[in-house]
Design a protein around this motif. Structure first.
Motif, PDB file in Angstrom:
ATOM      1  N   GLY A 118      32.253  35.822  32.642  1.00 11.09           N
ATOM      2  CA  GLY A 118      32.317  35.021  31.426  1.00 11.09           C
ATOM      3  C   GLY A 118      32.882  35.798  30.253  1.00 11.09           C
ATOM      4  O   GLY A 118      33.278  35.213  29.247  1.00 11.09           O
ATOM      5  N   GLU A 119      32.931  37.116  30.364  1.00 11.60           N
ATOM      6  CA  GLU A 119      33.472  37.973  29.307  1.00 11.60           C
ATOM      7  C   GLU A 119      34.896  38.351  29.708  1.00 11.60           C
ATOM      8  O   GLU A 119      35.124  38.863  30.795  1.00 11.60           O
ATOM      9  CB  GLU A 119      32.571  39.208  29.164  1.00 11.60           C
ATOM     10  CG  GLU A 119      32.678  39.910  27.832  1.00 11.60           C
ATOM     11  CD  GLU A 119      33.824  40.893  27.800  1.00 11.60           C
ATOM     12  OE1 GLU A 119      34.712  40.727  26.949  1.00 11.60           O
ATOM     13  OE2 GLU A 119      33.839  41.800  28.633  1.00 11.60           O
TER      14      GLU A 119
ATOM     15  N   PHE B  15      37.509  42.965  36.608  1.00 13.35           N
ATOM     16  CA  PHE B  15      37.083  42.550  37.946  1.00 13.35           C
ATOM     17  C   PHE B  15      38.304  42.276  38.820  1.00 13.35           C
ATOM     18  O   PHE B  15      38.434  42.817  39.921  1.00 13.35           O
ATOM     19  CB  PHE B  15      36.189  41.302  37.850  1.00 13.35           C
ATOM     20  CG  PHE B  15      35.740  40.792  39.186  1.00 13.35           C
ATOM     21  CD1 PHE B  15      34.590  41.299  39.766  1.00 13.35           C
ATOM     22  CD2 PHE B  15      36.447  39.813  39.853  1.00 13.35           C
ATOM     23  CE1 PHE B  15      34.160  40.842  41.010  1.00 13.35           C
ATOM     24  CE2 PHE B  15      36.038  39.338  41.089  1.00 13.35           C
ATOM     25  CZ  PHE B  15      34.890  39.850  41.669  1.00 13.35           C
ATOM     26  N   TYR B  16      39.216  41.442  38.311  1.00 16.92           N
ATOM     27  CA  TYR B  16      40.383  41.078  39.119  1.00 16.92           C
ATOM     28  C   TYR B  16      41.397  42.210  39.238  1.00 16.92           C
ATOM     29  O   TYR B  16      42.140  42.275  40.214  1.00 16.92           O
ATOM     30  CB  TYR B  16      40.995  39.772  38.632  1.00 16.92           C
ATOM     31  CG  TYR B  16      40.136  38.626  39.119  1.00 16.92           C
ATOM     32  CD1 TYR B  16      40.126  38.274  40.467  1.00 16.92           C
ATOM     33  CD2 TYR B  16      39.277  37.955  38.271  1.00 16.92           C
ATOM     34  CE1 TYR B  16      39.298  37.273  40.937  1.00 16.92           C
ATOM     35  CE2 TYR B  16      38.449  36.952  38.732  1.00 16.92           C
ATOM     36  CZ  TYR B  16      38.470  36.608  40.074  1.00 16.92           C
ATOM     37  OH  TYR B  16      37.641  35.629  40.549  1.00 16.92           O
ATOM     38  N   LYS B  17      41.399  43.146  38.283  1.00 19.76           N
ATOM     39  CA  LYS B  17      42.220  44.354  38.428  1.00 19.76           C
ATOM     40  C   LYS B  17      41.735  45.134  39.642  1.00 19.76           C
ATOM     41  O   LYS B  17      42.520  45.574  40.481  1.00 19.76           O
ATOM     42  CB  LYS B  17      42.152  45.221  37.174  1.00 19.76           C
ATOM     43  CG  LYS B  17      42.790  46.595  37.333  1.00 19.76           C
ATOM     44  CD  LYS B  17      42.261  47.622  36.336  1.00 19.76           C
ATOM     45  CE  LYS B  17      40.799  47.798  36.363  1.00 19.76           C
ATOM     46  NZ  LYS B  17      40.254  48.925  37.104  1.00 19.76           N
ATOM     47  N   ASN B  18      40.421  45.290  39.759  1.00 22.63           N
ATOM     48  CA  ASN B  18      39.863  45.999  40.914  1.00 22.63           C
ATOM     49  C   ASN B  18      40.179  45.271  42.218  1.00 22.63           C
ATOM     50  O   ASN B  18      40.480  45.908  43.229  1.00 22.63           O
ATOM     51  CB  ASN B  18      38.347  46.159  40.757  1.00 22.63           C
ATOM     52  CG  ASN B  18      37.977  47.316  39.857  1.00 22.63           C
ATOM     53  OD1 ASN B  18      38.667  47.607  38.893  1.00 22.63           O
ATOM     54  ND2 ASN B  18      36.875  47.957  40.154  1.00 22.63           N
TER      55      ASN B  18
END
Length: 139
Positions: A99-100, A107-110
């Protein structure tokens, strides 16, 4: 020869695998060294996320030594798989506040990094690697 034909050559494949290894590993080597420099702060941050600081030396070893192994193309498939798992676990433990916006992007970079490592694990290190020299991995 057009651009499509160039991208289907062995030389192109080997050079792009080398560049991919350098690009993926650079992030981890640099962050591993940063964790050494800011050891106490990193251990404290890990603790606030529920991860025991005693794991920090293992994280640093994976990032620095594993990163060097990826650059050199040594045990690349296994090391890339370890980094893919590490990236997914890190995303779940440290960046799951979707949500942040910043955490969403982290998160999606990882997850994207994990995808790059999975591709490397599947394709191997290529010609310009210790795997090819020592293990005769002809990927």
């Amino acid at each position: 020869m057009n651009i499509i034909n160039i991208t289907h050559t062995e030389a192109f494949n080997n050079i792009t695998k080398l560049l991919a290894r350098f690009a993926l590993a650079a992030l981890f080597i640099l962050t591993g060294l940063s964790k050494v420099e800011f050891y106490d702060a990193t251990a404290q941050y890990m603790a606030t996320m529920g991860v025991p600081g005693i794991l920090l030396p293992l994280v640093i070893a994976l990032e620095v030594i594993g990163g060097a192994m990826v650059v050199l193309g040594l045990l690349t498939r296994l090391t890339a798989l370890a980094f893919a798992i590490f990236s997914i676990v890190s995303a779940l433990l440290f960046h799951f506040d979707l949500g942040e916006q910043t955490q969403f992007l982290m998160f999606y970079k990882n997850i994207a990094i994990a995808g790059g490592f999975l591709a490397l694990a599947a394709s191997g290190a290529g010609k310009y690697s210790l795997d090819q020299l020592l293990l005769k991995d002809r990927s």
